[in-house]
Design an enzyme around this catalytic site. Structure first.
Site: not given
Ligand code: GLN
Length: 487
Positions: A155, A80, A179
């Site tokens: 994400s 990532k 994410s």
């Molecule tokens: N979707 C969640 C957010 O927008 C989690 C994001 C993540 O785990 N990095 O913060």
């Protein structure tokens, strides 16, 4: 069977036996990238073909005659793009770091490197890992390999899509509120968020430091166990990494769930849960019962406050973590500004996208004098109560089984104008980060629209072994993991 379809474990086995060369592996993956990457757009920076081929040829040459093979030698693994890779751009999906080339590797990356992995590419993500659909990337969205009109989740959408589309053998993601797990569910692959402290965060670009954790996204449970094995363990460079022994996760792979008590939390099967997702998860629970698990209904009453609590704590930490992007030390810098303050302001205005700005504002507000106690302080207290819910539940059960996301993957563009709806995608994953416990997600069915559905298994702190065992037993008793998208 074509090489790209093999699991990491299978590919590694073939390579170890000398049935396939490093160069053949690299060629097979680049061929795949050439054919489908333009549709999926999983990568921000794919590896350079010639350079990687050269690396492969050198390795093949070196291995002639004797084969002393490190576990990940020649394995094409994606990382990532918020995890630092020495000499390779690490953008965080942001204009702010568009040209940022780290001078060092994250600890997880140096561990993979020691095991001989090939970095096949840096994957797309929501800017600074803030989002649930990968649409917040400054470099455009990634698409779901099962349906190109749908989001891959976020994400770590690029990592999950790359694994599902056979653009890599396995990938690393990061998980602050879901994410790793939510995109794994959307793309029908396996995602594991380790216990907070299990894996070093050194070199992970910080979003919300009390929640962030790195973990694997893979084609099956055995691969997840292998990847976790190689990245887990204490790191003197990360003071939050725990000095706890790492067990042999391959030993956890058994075919039954005998002796395991599984909790099903009432609150996770309430309003808002898509009936097809509910059916798939309930059917999976029945399967676990057939595998001799003991199923118990439990309650996690604080669940209703999880999303609100998370969006105060995560934004507060983000507002502080992202203060470093000021156009001075590294990263983007606005042109021709007069004076320091103007440079700061213009740089941040131009460098950050709308979601990141929204979160910085929210977080700064929650931390400001006069509001701190009412918002940030309150959220911290509720976080403790959420953690306590889990502690209580784990007195009775070994693990907790839930849906991963309220619906299957939604359409691109469907929720971009409505941040609250977007935030609700993580309703089942967020409390796991607030409590700091581990969880694994694996496929447990498909919707009528032919999109994957993910099952989440949550464990006690540092008991990844148990959730891996349960996930493996379930996986081997079903064949969801064998289904692949056609692209
Ligand atoms: N979707 C969640 C957010 O927008 C989690 C994001 C993540 O785990 N990095 O913060």
């Amino acid at each position: 069977m074509s090489l790209r379809k093999l699991t990491l474990f299978e590919l590694k086995d073939k390579f170890t036996k000398g049935e396939v060369s490093a160069a053949e592996i690299v060629k097979a993956y680049f061929q795949r990238i050439t054919v489908v990457e333009s549709k999926v757009k999983a990568y921000i920076t794919p590896a350079k073909k010639d350079a990687l081929l050269k690396e492969a040829d050198d390795l093949d040459y070196k291995l002639r005659g004797w084969r002393k093979i490190a576990p990940l030698m020649a394995m094409p693994i994606a990382v990532k793009d918020n995890i630092c890779t020495e000499g390779v751009k690490t953008t965080c999906g942001s204009r702010m770091l568009e040209n940022f080339v780290p001078s060092y590797d994250a600890t997880v990356v140096s561990r993979l490197r020691e095991q001989g992995y090939f970095l096949i590419g840096k994957t797309n993500l929501d800017e600074f890992a803030m989002g649930s659909s990968t649409e917040n990337s400054a470099f455009g969205p990634t698409r779901n390999p099962w349906n190109l009109a749908c989001i891959p989740g976020g994400s770590s959408g690029g990592s999950a899509a790359a694994v599902a589309a056979d653009l890599c053998a396995a990938a690393l993601g990061s998980d602050t509120g879901g994410s790793i797990r939510q995109p794994a569910a959307c793309c029908g692959v396996v995602g594991l968020k380790p216990t907070y402290g299990r894996v070093s965060r050194y070199g992970l670009v910080a979003f919300a430091s009390s929640l962030d954790q790195i973990g694997p996204i893979t084609k099956d449970v055995r691969d997840a166990a292998l990847m976790l094995q190689l990245i887990a363990g204490h790191d003197p460079l990360d003071s939050t990494s725990a000095d706890v022994p790492v067990p042999d996760y391959q030993k956890a792979l058994k075919f039954t769930m005998r002796g395991m008590k599984v909790g099903v939390p009432l609150e996770f099967f309430a309003e808002g849960l898509d009936p097809e997702v509910e059916l798939a998860v309930r059917t999976a629970i029945i399967k676990m019962q057939e595998l001799k698990a003991e199923i118990r209904e439990i309650s996690l009453p604080m669940t209703t406050y999880a999303v609100a609590t998370y969006y105060l704590i995560a934004t507060a930490e983000a507002s502080s973590n992202l203060a470093r992007y000021d156009g001075v030390k590294y990263g983007y810098r606005a042109a021709k500004e007069k004076g320091l303050l103007e440079t700061y302001m213009k740089t941040r205005q131009e460098g950050f996208g709308p979601e990141v700005k929204r979160r910085i504002m929210l977080g700064t507000y929650a931390l400001s004098a006069g509001y701190y106690d009412a918002y940030y302080g309150k959220a911290q207290s509720v976080r403790t109560l959420i953690k306590r819910d889990f502690d209580e539940a784990f007195k009775d059960v070994d693990m907790i089984v839930t849906p991963t996301m309220p619906t299957p993957a939604f359409k691109l563009g469907e929720k971009v104008q409505d941040p609250l709806q977007m935030y609700l995608s993580d309703i089942y994953t967020i409390s796991v980060n607030l409590a700091g416990v581990p969880a694994i997600v694996l496929p447990c069915g498909f919707s009528s629209g032919k999109l994957p559905i993910g099952l989440q298994i949550i464990g006690r702190p540092f008991e990844e072994e148990k959730i891996i065992r349960a996930a493996y037993a379930y996986e081997q008793a079903t064949d969801w993991h064998k289904k692949r998208p056609t692209l």
